[in-house]
Scaffold this motif. Structure first.
Motif: not given
Length: 209
Positions: A86-87, A137, A141, A160, A163-166, A170, A192, A194
């Motif tokens: 995620q990060d 961000g 990534a 995932e 998941s932290r991106l708009d 994304r 995921t 999503d």
């Protein structure tokens, strides 16, 4: 780079005697298998088992193969598995180039040229000397993806990672990641929540629970 198939042979994960999941799957070179399910269904536990850092509290059965090599009992660092979380988890004390150089195999020649070319291919030419903290961000990534690819893994696990991106970012990063994994011929496992992630991955989907 040699292409491999990732095989999950009757893998079963349990905690305290309760079965979390059972999975049998073959992931071909360049294919992305998506595993979906609610929190607590064992998605991240499955990735930990494949990567070699499963918490001893969990019980694991079955075997994991990467090509002709069984990796079930190998130390994590010898399995040849690349990870995206995620990060981005970039090292704050290293430059962008330092982060990319970190995972590269020792025998790689012309490392600086390789790094510069990789950055150029994702629209980040000249970013090598930058401090990771100065990146957006989406840029972070991209660097995390390049670090995975430059480490020359034989398979990739994605936990995932978008998941932290708009929403707009994304979509862009997702397309980049799946395209590069396919081009590299890496069998990949994505977990995921999503449905758009699964749809864009373009491979088979296993839904838990």
């Amino acid at each position: 780079m040699t292409s491999h198939t990732l095989i999950l042979d009757e893998v079963r994960l349990a905690l305290g005697g309760r079965t979390l999941m059972e999975i049998d799957a073959v992931i071909g070179p360049g294919e992305v298998l998506t595993v979906m399910g609610p929190s607590g269904a064992g998605k991240s536990t499955l990735l930990a088992m494949i990567a070699g850092f499963l918490d001893p509290a969990f019980e694991a059965r079955g075997r994991v193969w990467l090509g002709a090599r069984e990796i079930t009992a190998l130390p994590a660092e010898t399995r040849g598995i690349g990870l995206l979380f995620q990060d981005p988890l970039l090292f704050p004390h290293l430059t962008v180039a330092g982060n990319l150089r970190f995972g590269m195999p020792r025998g790689v020649k012309h490392r600086t040229a390789c790094i510069e070319q990789a950055l150029d291919e994702v629209g980040l030419a000249g970013f090598g000397p930058r401090d990771p903290a100065t990146l957006s961000g989406g840029q972070q990534a991209r660097i995390a993806l390049l670090r995975l690819l430059l480490s020359e893994p034989a398979a990739a696990l994605l936990d995932e990672p978008f998941s932290r991106l708009d929403r707009q970012l994304r979509h862009e990063v997702r397309q980049l990641v799946f395209d590069r994994l396919r081009r590299a011929g890496l069998p990949s496992l994505l977990v995921t929540h999503d449905h758009e992630d699964a749809e864009n991955a373009g491979g088979p989907v296993i839904t838990l629970g």
